[in-house]
Design an enzyme around this catalytic site. Structure first.
Site, mmCIF file in Angstrom:
data_model
loop_
_atom_site.group_PDB
_atom_site.id
_atom_site.type_symbol
_atom_site.label_atom_id
_atom_site.label_comp_id
_atom_site.label_asym_id
_atom_site.label_seq_id
_atom_site.Cartn_x
_atom_site.Cartn_y
_atom_site.Cartn_z
ATOM 1 N NE ARG A 114 -3.889 -1.127 0.085
ATOM 2 C CZ ARG A 114 -5.157 -1.519 0.485
ATOM 3 N NH1 ARG A 114 -5.234 -2.416 1.471
ATOM 4 N NH2 ARG A 114 -5.948 -0.780 0.195
ATOM 5 C CD GLN A 119 -1.945 6.371 -3.828
ATOM 6 O OE1 GLN A 119 -1.317 7.204 -4.016
ATOM 7 N NE2 GLN A 119 -2.562 6.706 -2.347
ATOM 8 C CG ASP A 157 -4.149 -0.271 -3.759
ATOM 9 O OD1 ASP A 157 -5.305 -1.647 -3.345
ATOM 10 O OD2 ASP A 157 -3.904 0.324 -2.510
HETATM 11 P P1 NAD Z 1 -8.914 -3.526 5.349
HETATM 12 O O1 NAD Z 1 -9.867 -3.898 4.161
HETATM 13 O O2 NAD Z 1 -8.002 -4.562 5.502
HETATM 14 O O3 NAD Z 1 -9.567 -3.395 6.639
HETATM 15 C C1 NAD Z 1 -10.848 -2.353 6.858
HETATM 16 C C2 NAD Z 1 -10.473 -1.661 8.027
HETATM 17 O O4 NAD Z 1 -11.063 -2.489 9.268
HETATM 18 C C3 NAD Z 1 -9.022 -0.974 8.488
HETATM 19 O O5 NAD Z 1 -9.201 0.268 8.646
HETATM 20 C C4 NAD Z 1 -8.965 -1.883 9.814
HETATM 21 O O6 NAD Z 1 -8.102 -1.274 10.753
HETATM 22 C C5 NAD Z 1 -10.139 -1.847 10.329
HETATM 23 N N1 NAD Z 1 -10.294 -2.909 11.218
HETATM 24 C C6 NAD Z 1 -9.584 -4.258 11.611
HETATM 25 N N2 NAD Z 1 -10.116 -4.605 12.590
HETATM 26 C C7 NAD Z 1 -11.037 -3.810 13.527
HETATM 27 C C8 NAD Z 1 -11.747 -4.033 14.561
HETATM 28 N N3 NAD Z 1 -11.612 -4.843 15.510
HETATM 29 N N4 NAD Z 1 -12.391 -2.662 14.770
HETATM 30 C C9 NAD Z 1 -12.551 -1.775 14.050
HETATM 31 N N5 NAD Z 1 -11.980 -1.747 12.812
HETATM 32 C C10 NAD Z 1 -10.928 -2.767 12.383
HETATM 33 O O7 NAD Z 1 -8.240 -2.225 5.143
HETATM 34 P P2 NAD Z 1 -8.094 -1.406 3.509
HETATM 35 O O8 NAD Z 1 -9.242 -0.626 3.341
HETATM 36 O O9 NAD Z 1 -7.672 -2.188 2.731
HETATM 37 O O10 NAD Z 1 -6.770 -0.053 4.244
HETATM 38 C C11 NAD Z 1 -5.739 -0.477 4.962
HETATM 39 C C12 NAD Z 1 -4.886 0.431 5.045
HETATM 40 O O11 NAD Z 1 -4.055 0.566 3.880
HETATM 41 C C13 NAD Z 1 -5.322 1.672 5.585
HETATM 42 O O12 NAD Z 1 -4.448 2.242 6.532
HETATM 43 C C14 NAD Z 1 -5.608 2.421 4.189
HETATM 44 O O13 NAD Z 1 -5.283 4.114 4.577
HETATM 45 C C15 NAD Z 1 -4.059 2.050 3.656
HETATM 46 N N6 NAD Z 1 -4.132 2.484 2.036
HETATM 47 C C16 NAD Z 1 -2.978 2.986 1.968
HETATM 48 C C17 NAD Z 1 -2.828 3.265 0.516
HETATM 49 C C18 NAD Z 1 -1.614 3.837 -0.208
HETATM 50 O O14 NAD Z 1 -0.919 4.511 0.655
HETATM 51 N N7 NAD Z 1 -1.285 3.845 -1.445
HETATM 52 C C19 NAD Z 1 -3.764 2.982 -0.412
HETATM 53 C C20 NAD Z 1 -4.893 2.095 0.192
HETATM 54 C C21 NAD Z 1 -4.884 1.984 1.544
#
Ligand code: NAD
Length: 376
Positions: free
Chosen positions: A119, A124, A127
């Site tokens: 990530r 990006q 992704d």
């Molecule tokens: P994901 O689909 O793996 O999970 C969804 C959310 O569920 C996450 O925010 C996680 O913290 C939350 N979660 C897990 N256990 C939980 C609990 N017990 N209670 C409440 N919430 C809980 O996550 P995602 O959408 O794939 O995103 C993962 C990370 O990647 C995030 O930090 C996102 O900002 C980051 N991201 C970064 C980039 C980048 O920099 N290029 C791009 C996309 C996402």
């Protein structure tokens, strides 16, 4: 290269890995593109639209026999049997499915699972988790609104005032953030919970309230930092306090959208049966984690049934497991661009496949090569 675009065969899968827009770009790069007849139909991409940009139409065998096969989901055993040893496969191949990876390795494929991309800023544009989760978060809110017997916004009418819906979002990654933004646009009052404290600012910037659950021990703080931007399983002490705070909000909620996931692990249970019982009749839960709960049963709510909408204790629980497939034209358009961008890393100027050894994205996505599972 000869690129094959099969029609997806998995139940409920309506997306396609190459759209006429990206096919045109592959053609311009010097590739031949063979699309299985009807591959894009459910995503509003007609055979004629592919032909118009120079694609050849073929059958499943013709598409799978290509040097480079572009898929949405992992090929099944019969489809793998149609593929040539040494060919390249790109798709959402499920990096956590050891058996599936083994089957691809045994078929002699060089296989890339795009969900495994880091990530990072550079990754990006390819992704797939983000591109698809973003749409899932949006559509989940619309699904909730459709099943909810009331409206979302506060409405002051001559016949009286309608109160704004209270929406609780559990898990504020890509899907959760889009769900907040969408529910906000519809006029709801929103509260959201996540294990990662960095999310608070994002939640507030979208006009929602963050459900505070303090971190009391070094272990809780360390776990909350996660790894690579992803959540790690939280200690039971923190989860118990989170459950108390979430329970209060869920009891008052009209709609719950749950999106909480931990890569490679079952989705955490955040909405217990007791919490569902406490909800008002007519309330709606959309469980984006459907089918990913412990043992593949339930989701963030144990009452969720994968791919069904059920009524339990007066609450509608929606367990659609592939929400992006319900908006196939847009999800395919974004996914196809993710695939196009990834391929720029492994295809050289002569339109030939080359495997760089020093590219972190390629290394992370490589699942199988030369008969071996390569997953890092
Ligand atoms: P994901 O689909 O793996 O999970 C969804 C959310 O569920 C996450 O925010 C996680 O913290 C939350 N979660 C897990 N256990 C939980 C609990 N017990 N209670 C409440 N919430 C809980 O996550 P995602 O959408 O794939 O995103 C993962 C990370 O990647 C995030 O930090 C996102 O900002 C980051 N991201 C970064 C980039 C980048 O920099 N290029 C791009 C996309 C996402």
């Amino acid at each position: 290269m000869l690129i094959g675009v099969p029609r997806e065969s998995a139940a409920g899968e309506t997306r396609v890995a190459v759209t006429p827009e990206t096919a045109k770009k592959y053609k311009a790069q010097g590739h031949t593109v063979r699309v299985e007849r009807g591959a894009g139909l459910a995503a509003a991409c007609t055979d004629a639209a592919y032909e118009a940009v120079g694609c050849e139409l073929t059958d499943a065998a013709g598409a799978f026999a290509a040097e480079l096969v572009l898929k949405v989901q992992r090929p099944n055993a019969a489809e793998l049997a149609l593929m040539k040893s040494g060919s390249v496969l790109v798709g959402m191949l499920n990096p956590f499915d050891a058996e599936g990876l083994q089957a691809m390795a045994q078929a002699g494929l060089t296989a890339f699972a795009l969900e495994a991309a880091p990530r990072t800023t550079r990754a990006q544009s390819m992704d797939v988790l983000s591109s698809q989760a973003n749409l899932a978060g949006y559509k989940a809110v619309l699904m909730a609104a459709n099943h909810y017997p009331k409206l979302f916004p506060m409405l002051m009418t001559a016949a009286g005032t309608i109160k704004a819906a209270r929406v609780v979002i559990l898990g504020v990654g890509v899907a959760g953030l889009q769900a907040i933004a969408t529910a906000k646009r519809l006029g709801a009052v929103i509260e959201a919970s996540d294990v990662r404290p960095s999310v608070k600012e994002q939640v507030e910037s979208l006009g929602a309230k963050f459900i505070e659950v303090p971190y009391e021990t070094a272990e809780e703080k360390e776990a909350a930092e996660g790894v690579g931007g992803y959540a790690k399983p939280m200690p039971p002490s923190w989860l118990a306090r989170q459950a108390v705070e979430v329970a209060k909000r869920v009891a008052a909620a009209d709609v719950v959208i749950s999106t909480a996931l931990i890569p490679g692990r079952p989705a955490p249970t955040l909405v217990s049966e007791e919490m569902v019982k406490s909800m008002k009749p007519g309330s709606v839960i959309v469980d984006i984690a459907a089918g990913r709960g412990p043992g593949g049963v339930g989701g963030n709510c144990p009452l969720t049934v994968a791919n069904q909408t059920v009524q339990v204790h007066g609450v509608t629980i929606i367990g659609e497991t592939n929400i992006p497939a319900t908006v196939a034209a847009d999800s395919s358009a974004l996914y196809a661009r993710n695939v196009l961008d990834f391929l720029k890393l492994v295809i050289d100027k002569e339109a030939k496949f080359t495997l760089p050894t020093d590219d972190d994205i390629v290394t992370a996505c490589l699942m199988a090569q030369g008969g071996e599972v390569k997953r890092k």
